[in-house]
Design an enzyme around this catalytic site. Structure first.
Site, PDB file in Angstrom:
ATOM      1  N   HIS A 281      -0.871   3.541 -11.946  1.00 52.20           N
ATOM      2  CA  HIS A 281      -2.021   3.652 -11.031  1.00 52.20           C
ATOM      3  C   HIS A 281      -3.327   3.731 -11.828  1.00 52.20           C
ATOM      4  O   HIS A 281      -4.329   3.150 -11.451  1.00 52.20           O
ATOM      5  CB  HIS A 281      -1.886   4.897 -10.148  1.00 52.20           C
TER       6      HIS A 281
ATOM      7  N   GLU B 297      -5.091 -17.688   4.275  1.00 49.36           N
ATOM      8  CA  GLU B 297      -4.139 -18.348   3.387  1.00 49.36           C
ATOM      9  C   GLU B 297      -3.447 -17.250   2.573  1.00 49.36           C
ATOM     10  O   GLU B 297      -4.107 -16.362   2.026  1.00 49.36           O
ATOM     11  CB  GLU B 297      -4.874 -19.321   2.444  1.00 49.36           C
TER      12      GLU B 297
ATOM     13  N   ARG C  72       5.450  -9.547   1.825  1.00 49.49           N
ATOM     14  CA  ARG C  72       5.254  -8.930   3.134  1.00 49.49           C
ATOM     15  C   ARG C  72       3.832  -8.385   3.230  1.00 49.49           C
ATOM     16  O   ARG C  72       3.129  -8.258   2.236  1.00 49.49           O
ATOM     17  CB  ARG C  72       6.290  -7.827   3.376  1.00 49.49           C
TER      18      ARG C  72
ATOM     19  N   LEU D 197     -22.069  -8.324  -2.964  1.00 47.90           N
ATOM     20  CA  LEU D 197     -20.639  -8.313  -2.625  1.00 47.90           C
ATOM     21  C   LEU D 197     -20.377  -7.054  -1.809  1.00 47.90           C
ATOM     22  O   LEU D 197     -20.929  -6.000  -2.120  1.00 47.90           O
ATOM     23  CB  LEU D 197     -19.808  -8.274  -3.926  1.00 47.90           C
TER      24      LEU D 197
ATOM     25  N   ARG E 289       5.085   6.837 -13.285  1.00 47.12           N
ATOM     26  CA  ARG E 289       4.499   5.892 -12.316  1.00 47.12           C
ATOM     27  C   ARG E 289       2.970   5.964 -12.283  1.00 47.12           C
ATOM     28  O   ARG E 289       2.279   4.955 -12.156  1.00 47.12           O
ATOM     29  CB  ARG E 289       5.018   6.201 -10.900  1.00 47.12           C
TER      30      ARG E 289
ATOM     31  N   ASP F   3      -0.041  -4.384  -5.611  1.00 47.84           N
ATOM     32  CA  ASP F   3       1.294  -3.773  -5.684  1.00 47.84           C
ATOM     33  C   ASP F   3       1.914  -3.966  -7.070  1.00 47.84           C
ATOM     34  O   ASP F   3       1.623  -4.944  -7.751  1.00 47.84           O
ATOM     35  CB  ASP F   3       2.191  -4.384  -4.595  1.00 47.84           C
ATOM     36  N   GLY F   4       2.771  -3.026  -7.448  1.00 50.50           N
ATOM     37  CA  GLY F   4       3.527  -3.157  -8.698  1.00 50.50           C
ATOM     38  C   GLY F   4       3.139  -2.167  -9.787  1.00 50.50           C
ATOM     39  O   GLY F   4       3.633  -2.263 -10.911  1.00 50.50           O
ATOM     40  N   ASN F   5       2.282  -1.202  -9.457  1.00 54.67           N
ATOM     41  CA  ASN F   5       1.853  -0.225 -10.470  1.00 54.67           C
ATOM     42  C   ASN F   5       3.034   0.593 -11.009  1.00 54.67           C
ATOM     43  O   ASN F   5       3.149   0.808 -12.215  1.00 54.67           O
ATOM     44  CB  ASN F   5       0.846   0.770  -9.874  1.00 54.67           C
TER      45      ASN F   5
ATOM     46  N   SER G  87      -1.000   3.932   5.320  1.00 55.08           N
ATOM     47  CA  SER G  87      -0.634   5.086   6.154  1.00 55.08           C
ATOM     48  C   SER G  87       0.824   5.477   5.916  1.00 55.08           C
ATOM     49  O   SER G  87       1.229   6.595   6.223  1.00 55.08           O
ATOM     50  CB  SER G  87      -0.914   4.795   7.630  1.00 55.08           C
ATOM     51  N   GLU G  88       1.602   4.584   5.328  1.00 54.54           N
ATOM     52  CA  GLU G  88       3.008   4.884   5.028  1.00 54.54           C
ATOM     53  C   GLU G  88       3.181   5.534   3.655  1.00 54.54           C
ATOM     54  O   GLU G  88       4.231   6.097   3.357  1.00 54.54           O
ATOM     55  CB  GLU G  88       3.841   3.591   5.086  1.00 54.54           C
TER      56      GLU G  88
ATOM     57  N   ARG H 273       6.264  -0.122 -11.043  1.00 56.17           N
ATOM     58  CA  ARG H 273       7.198  -0.922 -11.853  1.00 56.17           C
ATOM     59  C   ARG H 273       6.613  -1.246 -13.225  1.00 56.17           C
ATOM     60  O   ARG H 273       7.317  -1.281 -14.226  1.00 56.17           O
ATOM     61  CB  ARG H 273       7.586  -2.206 -11.098  1.00 56.17           C
TER      62      ARG H 273
HETATM   63  C1  IPE Z   1       1.454  -1.546   0.019  1.00 60.72           C
HETATM   64  O1  IPE Z   1       2.257  -1.307  -1.085  1.00 60.72           O
HETATM   65  C2  IPE Z   1       0.335  -0.572   0.088  1.00 60.72           C
HETATM   66  C3  IPE Z   1      -0.597  -0.577  -1.024  1.00 60.72           C
HETATM   67  C4  IPE Z   1      -0.647  -1.415  -2.022  1.00 60.72           C
HETATM   68  C5  IPE Z   1      -1.592   0.435  -0.961  1.00 60.72           C
HETATM   69  P1  IPE Z   1       3.635  -0.531  -0.948  1.00 60.72           P
HETATM   70  O2  IPE Z   1       4.270  -0.588  -2.295  1.00 60.72           O
HETATM   71  O3  IPE Z   1       3.434   0.809  -0.371  1.00 60.72           O
HETATM   72  O4  IPE Z   1       4.424  -1.442   0.100  1.00 60.72           O
HETATM   73  P2  IPE Z   1       5.959  -1.511   0.488  1.00 60.72           P
HETATM   74  O5  IPE Z   1       6.387  -0.120   0.826  1.00 60.72           O
HETATM   75  O6  IPE Z   1       6.705  -2.021  -0.706  1.00 60.72           O
HETATM   76  O7  IPE Z   1       6.018  -2.456   1.635  1.00 60.72           O
HETATM   77  C1  IPE Z   2       0.852  -0.079  -5.568  1.00 59.50           C
HETATM   78  O1  IPE Z   2       1.817   0.070  -6.531  1.00 59.50           O
HETATM   79  C2  IPE Z   2      -0.072   1.100  -5.470  1.00 59.50           C
HETATM   80  C3  IPE Z   2       0.089   1.916  -4.255  1.00 59.50           C
HETATM   81  C4  IPE Z   2       0.868   1.663  -3.263  1.00 59.50           C
HETATM   82  C5  IPE Z   2      -0.725   3.110  -4.186  1.00 59.50           C
HETATM   83  P1  IPE Z   2       3.169   0.815  -6.234  1.00 59.50           P
HETATM   84  O2  IPE Z   2       2.991   2.257  -6.537  1.00 59.50           O
HETATM   85  O3  IPE Z   2       3.658   0.505  -4.882  1.00 59.50           O
HETATM   86  O4  IPE Z   2       4.110   0.157  -7.334  1.00 59.50           O
HETATM   87  P2  IPE Z   2       5.616  -0.296  -7.159  1.00 59.50           P
HETATM   88  O5  IPE Z   2       5.675  -1.220  -5.971  1.00 59.50           O
HETATM   89  O6  IPE Z   2       6.415   0.940  -6.957  1.00 59.50           O
HETATM   90  O7  IPE Z   2       5.917  -0.985  -8.451  1.00 59.50           O
HETATM   91 MG    MG Z   3       4.867  -0.964  -4.123  1.00 58.39          MG
END
Ligand code: IPE
Ligand code: IPE
Ligand code: MG
Length: 250
Positions: free
Chosen positions: A43, A210, A197, A137, A39, A26-28, A72-73, A30
């Protein structure tokens, strides 16, 4: 056998290196925003980090790496971001499968493929078949995956195939139908990007994992960060319901 059992009564053998690591990358978005980039640039950079983390896991003797690539969301995102992600996924699959195969890495996908382009479904099947015999792996990529979807589809298939079990079935009966039936449960769960989460990832399988959360954004996750997560894991005492004293006595 106990190793692959899904029962919370099963105690996996834990070495210093986690056998199975599951990551929410997560965080791509941002990361890109901080650099005044779109954005999707985050990715793109994220795919490079995937490559590096796969290499680190293979070199450190991790046997299973499971990555959450699209939930899925995530269909709720703007249409152009969703289609960029799908194309990126297709491209990465095409580009990397040869290298994965050369490095004896088995690739698997989990998730609901029914919404994908048939060309993508065919590519996935081809990549899985090509790398099926590899055993250094197992890299699992979760795409259009949801933990609740997984439990529901397992339940439906179990009851369709074994209606006699409707009145009474065990955790093992159900676990055989879950998407990750071929792997032990994750020893270490990592989420980058600061959120604490699970976001509907491997709900069943994370029962005794863990958990490790880091503020570091996925595109910045490097070898030092990887090692920090492993060291944190190595300092945990995995009791699986027992007391510390019982662990010493074993
Ligand atoms: C969770 O990240 C799903 C993936 C990394 C693929 P999200 O960025 O979609 O999660 P939420 O919406 O902040 O919980
Ligand atoms: C995770 O990064 C990648 C995917 C969910 C596909 P985000 O795209 O959720 O990046 P943030 O959370 O918005 O920074
Ligand atoms: Mg995210």
């Amino acid at each position: 056998m106990a190793l692959f059992s899904s029962s919370t009564q099963a105690i996996p053998i834990t070495g210093d290196i986690p056998q199975h690591i599951a990551i929410i990358m997560d965080g791509n978005g941002r990361w890109a925003k901080k650099r005044f980039l779109p954005r999707v640039a985050g990715h793109k950079r994220g795919v490079e980090v995937v490559r590096e983390v796969v290499r680190l896991c293979a070199n450190h003797g991790v046997k299973y790496l499971t990555l959450f690539a699209f939930s899925s969301e995530n269909w709720r995102r703007p249409a152009d971001e969703v289609s960029f992600l799908m194309n990126l996924f297709m491209e990465a699959l095409q580009q990397e499968v040869g290298k994965l195969d050369e490095n004896n890495i088995c690739l698997r996908m989990i998730g609901d493929c029914s919404r994908f382009d048939p060309a993508l479904v065919a590519k996935i099947a081809e990549a899985e078949a090509r790398t099926a015999g590899n055993d250094r792996l197992t890299l699992t990529v979760a795409v259009n995956y949801g933990g609740r979807w997984d439990i529901m589809q397992a339940m439906k298939r179990l009851l369709a195939e074994k209606p006699d079990l409707a009145q009474s079935f065990t955790e093992e009966d159900l676990a055989a139908y879950l998407s990750m039936h071929y792997a032990p449960e994750p020893d270490l769960f990592i989420r980058t990007g600061g959120e604490q989460r699970v976001s509907n990832f491997l709900l069943w399988q994370l029962a005794y994992s863990e958990l490790y959360f880091t503020e570091t954004l996925w595109p910045d996750f490097d070898e030092a960060e990887f090692k920090r997560a492993i060291v944190s894991y190595q300092q945990r005492e995995r009791r699986f319901g027992r007391t510390s004293e019982q662990l010493v006595a074993d």
